[in-house]
Design an enzyme around this catalytic site. Sequence first.
Site, PDB file in Angstrom:
ATOM      1  CD  GLU A 101      -3.305  -0.556   1.738  1.00  0.00           C
ATOM      2  OE1 GLU A 101      -3.701   0.587   1.478  1.00  0.00           O
ATOM      3  OE2 GLU A 101      -3.917  -1.342   2.493  1.00  0.00           O
ATOM      4  CD  GLU A 161      -4.121  -1.971   8.967  1.00  0.00           C
ATOM      5  OE1 GLU A 161      -3.359  -2.949   8.860  1.00  0.00           O
ATOM      6  OE2 GLU A 161      -4.729  -1.472   8.007  1.00  0.00           O
TER       7      GLU A 161
HETATM    8  C1  BGC Z   1      -5.105   1.460   4.901  1.00  0.00           C
HETATM    9  C2  BGC Z   1      -5.635   2.413   5.921  1.00  0.00           C
HETATM   10  C3  BGC Z   1      -6.668   3.238   5.261  1.00  0.00           C
HETATM   11  C4  BGC Z   1      -7.768   2.292   4.918  1.00  0.00           C
HETATM   12  C5  BGC Z   1      -8.992   2.905   4.372  1.00  0.00           C
HETATM   13  C6  BGC Z   1      -6.230   0.554   4.540  1.00  0.00           C
HETATM   14  O1  BGC Z   1      -5.893  -0.440   3.693  1.00  0.00           O
HETATM   15  O2  BGC Z   1      -3.970   0.806   5.339  1.00  0.00           O
HETATM   16  O3  BGC Z   1      -4.887   2.827   6.902  1.00  0.00           O
HETATM   17  O4  BGC Z   1      -7.067   4.374   5.907  1.00  0.00           O
HETATM   18  O5  BGC Z   1      -7.327   1.259   4.090  1.00  0.00           O
HETATM   19  O6  BGC Z   1     -10.006   2.180   4.765  1.00  0.00           O
END
Ligand code: BGC
Length: 900
Positions: free
Chosen positions: A475, A751
Amino acid sequence: MTPLPPLDLKCESLAGPLGVDTPKPRFSWLHVSPERDVRQTGFSILVSSAQELCRKEIGDFWESGQLEGESSFNVEYQGDPLLSCTRYYWRVRWRDKSGVESPWSEIASFVTGFLYEGDWKARWISARNIREFKSRGNVVLGEAGPEHAQAFGIYLRKEFDLREKPAMALAFVSGLGHGELRINGRKVGDHVLDPGWTDYRKKALYSTFDVTGLLQEKNAAGIILGNGRHIKYFGYNAPRVTCRIEIESESGERIVILSDETWKTSHGPLQENGLYFGEKYDARLEMPGWDEPGFNDSGWEKAVFVPGAPLASQLMPPVRVCGKLRPDNVYASAPGVWIFDFGQNFSGWVRMRVQGPAGMEVRLRHAELVHEDGSLNMGPTENAEATDTYILKGGGLETYEPRFTYHGFRYIELNGYPGEPSADTLEARFVHSDVETAGTFSCSNELIDRIHTNVLWGQLSNLMSIPTDCPQRDERHGWLGDAHLSAEEAVFNFDMSGFYAKFLEDIRLAQKEDGSLPDVAPPYLPSLYPADPAWSAAYATLAWLHYEHYEDVKVLARHYPNLRKYVEYLGKNAGGHIIKSLGKYGDWCPPGSVVPKKTPVELTSTWYYYHDVLILSKIARVLGRGDEAKEYSRLAENIRDAFNTAFLGEDQYAAIRVSRIDNYPNQTSNVLPLYLGMVPPAKIGKVLESLLRGVVSQQDGHVDTGILGTRYILDVLTRNGQAETAYRMATQKSYPGWGYMIGEGATTLWERWEKLTGPAMNSQNHIMLGSVDAWFYRTIAGLTLLEPGWKKFQVKPYILGDLTSAEASLKTVRGPVRAAWSKDASSFSLEVLVPVGATARVHMPELYPDGLVMESGKVIWTGSRSGEAVPGITAAGREDRHAVFEVGSGAYRFELKKAG
Ligand code: BGC
C-alpha cells in the site's frame, strides 16, 4: 545600550535555501533573548547580489528601509525582480519595543530555482529501449493483476569539459520515479528516493544541489533511474529524467548542460526495482567508471526525448538515510537461513557486507514479525515481496545497499550468504522524509514515554514524501484519514510546515472538476473517488492545522477556493444536510473489527461535513471574507441541527445495534458531537453521562473506538472534567489500548487494536492511532496553542494518576516554547519558556489549600490574590481551581508552596 542578540535566519523553506522557485521568497528569523517580555517592533532587510555588497550593507536588490511590525517570519520579498538560478545574500536587523536596534545579522544566502515560465529549457529524456520485466505481487486492493511491467534501472551519462574553474555550479534534476545524479564517480547530495512523490501528470519536483566542489576540467554526469511510483500500474510510464547543470566560471561565463539527445543510455546491474517487491542487483554487470570521464560508452544508445511533467522545486525536506541500526540478535532459523533482529520496527533497508564467489545470489527478505519458531513471518507484508537480491561479482569484500525500494521491517532473513554472517554483516538504514525534530516530550510514567517513542518511530516510518498508511505491505499510500488523524501529533513532534504544504498541494491537484477528492493523494489508485468524508476531511484539517502552527496565510489563501468547492460537493451529496451516500470506512478499525460495528457511517460522514464547514468559516474569517464566514457558520448551524435531529436520541447519539450489549452507549457516536460542541445545552449532561457509562461501565476504562473516535475521545473526557478517566484509558495495559500493544512487544503502533500476526490487514506500523501523543503534549505537559503561530498559548498541566513530572518543548515559528513541571510531597514547580513576541497563560494548580506561588524569589500569589510584581508577569487571577498568570516572553520558574 546592549546590542540585541543574533538571529537564526531562514529563507522560504526549512528544507534548505536551494531552489527557491517563487519570485517573492519569504524571510524568517528567530530571536532568542534572555530578557523578559521582549517584542520586535520593526525590522530592516537587505538583499544583495554579492556577499561583499551585503557585508557593506548595500542591498542592490532590496533595501527594505525601516519597516514597522512584529512579523519575524514569512516576510515577503519586495525588491527588484529576482533572476532564476542565482545566489542572493541577505541579512536583517530588528528593533525592540524600546526602539533599540540590533546589529545586522550574519549574512545568509539563498539560490533561486526557476522563477519564470520557460526558464527551465531542459527536456525530458529516457532510454530508447526500455527493458521491462513483469513485476510480481504488486496487487493493491485487488485492483489489478500482478502482471504489470516495470522497467529495469536505466543508466544515463554525458561528458563535458570546462575551461575554467567554476565559481558556482548548480544541478537541478527531476528523475521519475526516482533518480540518482552522480558526477565524476560520486553521488550528488544525500537525498534518497528522490524526488518526492506527486501526481506526475500534474507536477514533478526537481531537486537542487550545489555541485561546485565536484567539477573539474573533464567531467561526466551520470544518472540512474528507478521506477518508484512512475509505473504503468499507477498510470504513468517508464522512468525519465530532466536535468540542468548550470555553471558559472570565475570569469563570469555561464555554461549550461541540459538533458537532451546527446546523453547516452544503457542498462546495468540494476535488474529489477520496485517499491513493494524490492531490488535485484547483479554486481557482475557493473560498469566501472560509467559515471566518470573517459568511459567507453560506444555500446550505449542515444537518449530519446519523451513527454514530461510540469515542474516545481522540491521545497520540502527530502527523504534521507536518517539513522543507522545494528542488529540486537542474529540467529539461524534453519540451516543457512539467518535471522537478524534489529529490535525496532522501522522503514528503510540494510547495507550488506559480503565476500564470496562471483554469481552467488544472496537474498534479503524483510518482515515485521517472526513466528514462534523464530522463522520469518511475512504475514503483515501481504503482497509485497520485500526481497532484495544481490548477485556477487566476486573477488573481495562487496558492499550493497538498495536505492529504489524500501521496506517496513524489524527482521531480516538472509539466505544464500557464504559462510556464517556476523552482526557486522548487516547494518540497517532508517529512511524517511528528513523532517526536523520540533518537539520533545517525557514524563515520569514509563509506559507513556514508551508510547511516545513508538509514535515517533511510527510517524517517521510513515513520512515518505507523503504521509503513508504503512511502510511494509503493498500500500504505502497517502491515505487521507491516516494523515489527518495523526497530524496534530506530527506537528508537535516535527517541523511539518514544508511537508504538509506539499501534501496540501497533492490534495489540491487531486480534486476533480466536480469538487470531489480521493481517499488517497496523490491519487495513484484512480478508483478511490469520491472519498469517505472522514478521509477527505484531511484537506480542511491540514490546511487549518498548518495555519494554526505556522501562521502561513498564503497557504490558507491558496487552498480556500478548492476547499469551498469541496464543501459544495459535500453539500450536493447531502440530503437535508445529512450525508448518506459517501461514507465507506467510517470509524475504521474499532476493537474486534475492521469495519465500524457500532458507529453509523452516516453519522461520521455528516459530522465531518459539519467539521469541514466550521473550518471553512474560520478560514474565511482569517482571509477577511466576513460574508462568506457568516454564510458558512449558518450552514454549519443547519448541519448541526439536522445532525441532532437525525442522530440524537433521549440521552445519547445513535449507535448501530449489534447485540444486547449495545444497549450500552457507543463511545464514538457521543464523542464526536461533544468534541465540536454540537450537543444542545440541555442534553450535554445526559450525553456525557451516556459516554461515561460507555467508557467506564461497559469498557472498564478502555477505548471502544475506531480511528475516528480515538482521535477525539481523550480530549472530550479531559475537557469535561474526566481527565483521570482519559489518563486511565491512555495508560491501560490490557486490551484494547496502546499499553496492550507495548506489552505484546510492539515498537511502533499497530493498525488494529488486536494482536494479529497472520497474512491479513494487520500492519504492525500504522500511525492512525497516534493522536494520543498530541494529548500527552497538551494535557500531561500542558501546552496548548491559543493563537496562531503560538503567539499566545496556555500552559496548563494536568497532574494525573501517579505522575510526578512531565516536560515538553516545541520549536515554534516564534521560537522555543517549553513547559516542565515536577511535584513532591510539599511542593510543585513549573518552568515555562515563552518566545520573543509571544505571551502565555500559565495555570498553577491549587494543589494545597492557600498555597503560595513564588517566582523570581517573590510571592506572586498569596493563595487567593496576586502578590508582588515581577518582570514579565502582567496579570494574575483565579480560574477553575488554578492561579492563572499572563506572562510575556522569557524563562520563568513558578513554585507552589504549602502556606506557612
Ligand atoms: C489502509 C488504511 C486506510 C484504509 C482505508 C487501509 O488499507 O492501510 O490505513 O485508511 O485502508 O479504509
